[in-house]
Design a protein around this motif. Structure first.
Motif, mmCIF file in Angstrom:
data_model
loop_
_atom_site.group_PDB
_atom_site.id
_atom_site.type_symbol
_atom_site.label_atom_id
_atom_site.label_comp_id
_atom_site.label_asym_id
_atom_site.label_seq_id
_atom_site.Cartn_x
_atom_site.Cartn_y
_atom_site.Cartn_z
ATOM 1 N N ASP B 6 0.870 -1.176 0.000
ATOM 2 C CA ASP B 6 0.000 0.000 0.000
ATOM 3 C C ASP B 6 0.911 1.231 0.000
ATOM 4 O O ASP B 6 1.848 1.297 0.788
ATOM 5 C CB ASP B 6 -0.840 -0.061 1.290
ATOM 6 C CG ASP B 6 -1.857 1.061 1.397
ATOM 7 O OD1 ASP B 6 -1.627 2.153 0.851
ATOM 8 O OD2 ASP B 6 -2.887 0.841 2.068
ATOM 9 N N ARG B 8 0.566 3.982 1.214
ATOM 10 C CA ARG B 8 0.580 4.687 2.496
ATOM 11 C C ARG B 8 1.648 4.165 3.443
ATOM 12 O O ARG B 8 1.950 4.788 4.456
ATOM 13 C CB ARG B 8 -0.813 4.603 3.158
ATOM 14 C CG ARG B 8 -1.863 5.430 2.432
ATOM 15 C CD ARG B 8 -3.265 5.087 2.896
ATOM 16 N NE ARG B 8 -3.652 3.755 2.461
ATOM 17 C CZ ARG B 8 -4.857 3.213 2.683
ATOM 18 N NH1 ARG B 8 -5.767 3.871 3.348
ATOM 19 N NH2 ARG B 8 -5.128 2.005 2.244
ATOM 20 N N HIS B 102 -3.797 -9.605 -8.313
ATOM 21 C CA HIS B 102 -4.843 -10.546 -7.921
ATOM 22 C C HIS B 102 -6.194 -9.844 -7.973
ATOM 23 O O HIS B 102 -6.292 -8.682 -7.593
ATOM 24 C CB HIS B 102 -4.559 -11.071 -6.508
ATOM 25 C CG HIS B 102 -5.239 -12.372 -6.191
ATOM 26 N ND1 HIS B 102 -6.601 -12.450 -5.975
ATOM 27 C CD2 HIS B 102 -4.763 -13.635 -6.080
ATOM 28 C CE1 HIS B 102 -6.922 -13.725 -5.735
ATOM 29 N NE2 HIS B 102 -5.827 -14.467 -5.794
ATOM 30 N N GLU B 105 -9.252 -8.336 -3.293
ATOM 31 C CA GLU B 105 -8.619 -7.309 -2.476
ATOM 32 C C GLU B 105 -7.955 -7.928 -1.248
ATOM 33 O O GLU B 105 -8.565 -8.721 -0.553
ATOM 34 C CB GLU B 105 -9.673 -6.276 -2.059
ATOM 35 C CG GLU B 105 -10.326 -5.646 -3.269
ATOM 36 C CD GLU B 105 -11.506 -4.739 -2.950
ATOM 37 O OE1 GLU B 105 -11.771 -4.477 -1.761
ATOM 38 O OE2 GLU B 105 -12.162 -4.296 -3.913
ATOM 39 N N GLY B 106 -6.721 -7.557 -1.024
ATOM 40 C CA GLY B 106 -6.011 -8.052 0.146
ATOM 41 C C GLY B 106 -5.144 -9.273 -0.118
ATOM 42 O O GLY B 106 -4.381 -9.690 0.751
ATOM 43 N N ALA B 107 -5.248 -9.859 -1.319
ATOM 44 C CA ALA B 107 -4.451 -11.062 -1.601
ATOM 45 C C ALA B 107 -2.939 -10.813 -1.442
ATOM 46 O O ALA B 107 -2.242 -11.643 -0.842
ATOM 47 C CB ALA B 107 -4.778 -11.606 -2.991
ATOM 48 N N LEU B 109 -1.478 -8.814 0.547
ATOM 49 C CA LEU B 109 -1.180 -8.706 1.982
ATOM 50 C C LEU B 109 -1.064 -10.107 2.599
ATOM 51 O O LEU B 109 -0.182 -10.373 3.411
ATOM 52 C CB LEU B 109 -2.282 -7.910 2.685
ATOM 53 C CG LEU B 109 -2.068 -7.653 4.174
ATOM 54 C CD1 LEU B 109 -0.926 -6.665 4.394
ATOM 55 C CD2 LEU B 109 -3.337 -7.129 4.828
ATOM 56 N N VAL B 110 -1.960 -10.993 2.173
ATOM 57 C CA VAL B 110 -1.873 -12.391 2.618
ATOM 58 C C VAL B 110 -0.528 -12.972 2.191
ATOM 59 O O VAL B 110 0.176 -13.621 2.968
ATOM 60 C CB VAL B 110 -3.033 -13.222 2.022
ATOM 61 C CG1 VAL B 110 -2.844 -14.698 2.331
ATOM 62 C CG2 VAL B 110 -4.375 -12.721 2.560
ATOM 63 N N HIS B 127 -8.616 -2.149 -5.125
ATOM 64 C CA HIS B 127 -8.103 -1.710 -3.829
ATOM 65 C C HIS B 127 -6.835 -0.874 -3.968
ATOM 66 O O HIS B 127 -6.914 0.335 -4.023
ATOM 67 C CB HIS B 127 -7.912 -2.961 -2.963
ATOM 68 C CG HIS B 127 -7.582 -2.706 -1.537
ATOM 69 N ND1 HIS B 127 -6.757 -3.524 -0.811
ATOM 70 C CD2 HIS B 127 -7.955 -1.710 -0.712
ATOM 71 C CE1 HIS B 127 -6.648 -3.051 0.418
ATOM 72 N NE2 HIS B 127 -7.361 -1.945 0.502
ATOM 73 N N ASN B 128 -5.675 -1.503 -4.049
ATOM 74 C CA ASN B 128 -4.413 -0.762 -4.099
ATOM 75 C C ASN B 128 -3.625 -1.080 -5.369
ATOM 76 O O ASN B 128 -3.739 -2.177 -5.923
ATOM 77 C CB ASN B 128 -3.530 -1.130 -2.901
ATOM 78 C CG ASN B 128 -3.999 -0.472 -1.623
ATOM 79 O OD1 ASN B 128 -4.322 0.704 -1.604
ATOM 80 N ND2 ASN B 128 -4.057 -1.239 -0.549
ATOM 81 N N TYR B 192 -15.733 9.230 1.710
ATOM 82 C CA TYR B 192 -14.685 8.864 2.677
ATOM 83 C C TYR B 192 -13.314 9.347 2.212
ATOM 84 O O TYR B 192 -12.466 9.687 3.036
ATOM 85 C CB TYR B 192 -14.673 7.357 2.986
ATOM 86 C CG TYR B 192 -14.199 6.456 1.869
ATOM 87 C CD1 TYR B 192 -15.109 5.878 0.991
ATOM 88 C CD2 TYR B 192 -12.850 6.163 1.697
ATOM 89 C CE1 TYR B 192 -14.691 5.059 -0.035
ATOM 90 C CE2 TYR B 192 -12.416 5.338 0.666
ATOM 91 C CZ TYR B 192 -13.336 4.792 -0.195
ATOM 92 O OH TYR B 192 -12.904 3.977 -1.203
ATOM 93 N N ASP B 196 -11.619 11.626 4.849
ATOM 94 C CA ASP B 196 -10.453 11.042 5.516
ATOM 95 C C ASP B 196 -9.142 11.545 4.932
ATOM 96 O O ASP B 196 -8.124 11.564 5.617
ATOM 97 C CB ASP B 196 -10.478 9.499 5.412
ATOM 98 C CG ASP B 196 -11.705 8.905 6.086
ATOM 99 O OD1 ASP B 196 -12.497 9.685 6.650
ATOM 100 O OD2 ASP B 196 -11.873 7.675 6.039
#
Ligand SMILES: [Zn+2]
Lengths: 139, 306
Positions: B6, B8, B102, B105-107, B109-110, B127-128, B192, B196
């Motif tokens: 990410d 960030r 992938h 989303e989040g794959a 990170l896994v 996602h990112n 958001y 944010d």
């Protein structure tokens, strides 16, 4: 174990009536070898009816999840038959296998074996987001 | 820094250092030609993205390294039901670094959680896509001479466009960036992101559904985006919205002479091809930056220095 008074252990009190088993499971109390008493529908001045869980001997249980599930719960630490600490519950930074991500595009939807992890993204708003996809947890 | 999942995660200094390296590689490619000799990059693309994959592969080859991998899930072990974690544990035995795309989303990170080697997120669903953002930042910095002190217009699909969201959150850290958000009502930036990122960061911004020609004179950078068919339930909405913001030479008449026009590519029809020969069209130079900044990132994660 005498249900009314334990010498050393934890008393999880003021549980909303009917939710003791959920908390029993969330805290993983089934994995403990010590005596655990679940008291259902006890009289409560505050709640009318309440559940109580008493855990004998063991005090080092990760109780963070309680702050999320029901911040009205009180936890008393008992040593030598005396109440030595009333634990303050607050919203935990991280919740593991408590919430499920509902986002169909999230990797957890494709791989159900993954641990469900949510992090506290906004304490004031009590908002949790999925660690993987950042989707907001449904309240 | 071991993985990049990410944008960030990167500090402003880390971003600056990556962009510096990218610039240096661009200026002196010969100095970098052998740095990743005998190293292998695995490109694990569980969904096709030819452009991103080729950019990673070219980056590794230009560092003297080699590439292995797959370009769609059908030709991978995922088709047999293998988990992301297992795939990465195995590939980590063969490669020195992984770039993963992938659809879920989040794959990545896994993957990063179990991988024995560094993992780069090459895009996870909507996602990112941090290397796209690094590409955008490198291009803007080169074209404008710095990050900050300019007005950027973001145009088109600001609702689903993930590249836009992460570019906004990256640029919000720099001083004096003013955002003009140009989109039809249906494709407005989600609240958001406004709350944010922009409001929380104290950024100056405004939203408009006005014609591009009307707002273009104040812009220093114009970031065009593609309206993606798969985001829409019906074809009519897609076609109507797709055609709502198209950059044509006529709309550029009152634009600044040093406007920087960017697009993450591939484009459909958002930018008329007549603009390609205009010196303000930077989207192909942007694709070039994409390769150099990926080279910089690979070096950083492999801890290889010149
Ligand atoms: Zn999720």
């Amino acid at each position: 174990m005498n249900i009314d008074s334990i010498k050393n252990g934890l008393v999880i009190d003021h549980i909303r009536a009917g939710s003791a088993m959920r908390i029993y499971n969330l805290l993983g109390l089934d994995e403990l070898d010590c005596t655990v008493a679940i008291i259902k529908n006890a009289q409560s001045a505050k709640l009318g009816r309440k559940d109580i869980i008493k855990i004998d001997t063991v005090t080092d249980i990760d109780l963070d999840v309680l702050g999320y599930v029901d911040p009205g719960i009180t936890v008393n630490v008992i040593r030598g038959g005396e109440l030595v600490e009333k634990k303050q519950l607050s919203l935990p930074e991280r919740l593991e296998n408590v919430l499920r991500c509902r986002n169909p595009r999230c990797i957890t939807s494709a791989e159900p074996g993954l641990k469900q992890v949510f992090f506290l993204s906004d304490r004031a708003g009590k908002t949790y987001r999925c660690l993987y996809c950042e989707a907001k947890a449904e309240k | 820094m071991r993985n990049l999942i990410d944008i960030r995660e990167l500090t402003t200094d880390e971003i600056a250092s990556l962009l510096d390296t990218g610039d240096d590689i661009m200026a002196h490619p010969g100095d970098y030609r052998e740095l990743c000799r005998y190293k292998k990059l695995a490109t694990l693309f569980f969904e096709p993205s030819t452009r991103t994959r080729l950019s990673f592969e070219a980056a590794m080859y230009e560092l003297g390294g080699q590439v292995l991998g797959f370009s769609e899930a059908a030709s991978s072990s995922a088709a047999k039901g293998e988990s992301v974690a297992d795939t990465v544990r195995v590939v980590g035995c063969y490669a020195d670094i992984i770039a993963m795309r992938h659809p879920k989303e989040g794959a990545p990170l896994v993957a990063a959680g179990v991988s024995p080697v560094p993992v780069i997120n090459a895009g996870d669903g909507g996602h990112n896509h941090p290397t796209q953002t690094l590409t955008d930042l490198m291009t803007i910095r080169r074209e404008k001479g710095g990050l900050g002190g300019f007005t950027i217009g973001l145009c088109g699909d600001l609702k689903f466009g993930r590249t836009v969201h992460s570019l906004i959150s990256a640029l919000a850290r720099y001083d004096g960036v003013k955002f003009v958000l140009i989109s039809p009502e249906e494709l407005k930036l989600p609240s958001y992101v406004k709350n944010d990122v922009l409001r929380a960061g104290g950024c100056e911004f405004r939203q408009t559904a006005a014609d591009l020609a009307e707002v273009i004179p104040e812009l220093d950078v114009l970031y065009m985006t593609r309206v993606q068919r798969e985001r829409f339930f019906n074809e009519e909405d897609y076609i109507r919205l797709r055609d709502s913001y198209i950059l044509t030479p006529a709309k550029l008449i009152n634009a600044k002479s040093d406007l920087t026009i960017l697009h993450p590519l591939p484009r459909v029809n958002e930018i008329s091809t007549e603009i390609d020969s205009d010196p303000r069209a930077c989207y192909f130079r942007q694709a070039l930056c994409g390769k150099y900044v990926r080279m910089a990132l690979i070096l950083k994660l492999l801890e290889v220095t010149k």
